[in-house]
Design a protein around this motif. Structure first.
Motif, PDB file in Angstrom:
ATOM      1  N   LYS A  68       0.816  -1.011   0.030  1.00 55.13           N
ATOM      2  CA  LYS A  68      -0.081  -0.310   0.384  1.00 55.13           C
ATOM      3  C   LYS A  68       0.842   0.702  -0.008  1.00 55.13           C
ATOM      4  CE  LYS A  68      -3.722   0.250   2.086  1.00 55.13           C
ATOM      5  NZ  LYS A  68      -4.701   0.379   3.603  1.00 55.13           N
ATOM      6  N   VAL A  69       1.768   1.345   1.144  1.00 57.29           N
ATOM      7  CA  VAL A  69       2.952   2.375   0.592  1.00 57.29           C
ATOM      8  C   VAL A  69       3.636   2.531  -0.766  1.00 57.29           C
ATOM      9  CG1 VAL A  69       5.031   2.916   2.118  1.00 57.29           C
ATOM     10  CG2 VAL A  69       2.708   2.218   3.497  1.00 57.29           C
ATOM     11  N   LEU A  70       3.992   1.187  -0.559  1.00 59.56           N
ATOM     12  CA  LEU A  70       4.686   1.365  -2.023  1.00 59.56           C
ATOM     13  C   LEU A  70       4.131   1.952  -3.013  1.00 59.56           C
ATOM     14  CD1 LEU A  70       7.216   0.686  -3.830  1.00 59.56           C
ATOM     15  CD2 LEU A  70       6.557  -1.223  -4.202  1.00 59.56           C
ATOM     16  N   CYS A  71       3.113   1.623  -3.194  1.00 60.26           N
ATOM     17  CA  CYS A  71       1.485   2.091  -4.564  1.00 60.26           C
ATOM     18  C   CYS A  71       1.529   3.917  -4.382  1.00 60.26           C
ATOM     19  CB  CYS A  71       0.419   1.060  -4.177  1.00 60.26           C
ATOM     20  SG  CYS A  71       0.369  -0.238  -4.489  1.00 60.26           S
ATOM     21  N   ARG A  72       2.122   4.180  -2.949  1.00 63.92           N
ATOM     22  CA  ARG A  72       1.944   5.386  -2.849  1.00 63.92           C
ATOM     23  C   ARG A  72       2.801   6.492  -3.615  1.00 63.92           C
ATOM     24  NH1 ARG A  72       0.558   6.176   2.512  1.00 63.92           N
ATOM     25  NH2 ARG A  72       0.184   4.290   3.360  1.00 63.92           N
TER      26      ARG A  72
END
Length: 77
Positions: free
Chosen positions: A72-76
């Protein structure tokens, strides 16, 4: 496993995006994804695409494992 530096993380993310763009650029309206690019080892387009997606998944897993970052953090980023 050693922790990745911010520069290594950025390079890894850039590599993932480049690999994704390479696949997108293969799409040409008349041929779609029906042809293996010239010079590729694979002879079948399905095998070629499977291998490219596997490369992308491996690059993403490497970043996630080394940074303990969530997807989720990587996608942001």
């Amino acid at each position: 496993m050693s922790k990745m530096t911010k520069t290594e993380i950025n390079r890894g993310i850039q590599e993932v995006f480049e690999k994704c763009l390479d696949l997108i650029y293969l799409y040409e309206p008349p041929g779609c994804y029906n042809r293996v690019p010239e010079g590729a080892v694979e002879t079948d387009i399905s095998e070629y695409m499977d291998n490219r997606f596997a490369d992308i998944r491996t690059a993403i897993r490497t970043i996630l494992k080394a940074t303990k970052m969530s997807l989720k953090v990587l996608c942001r980023l």
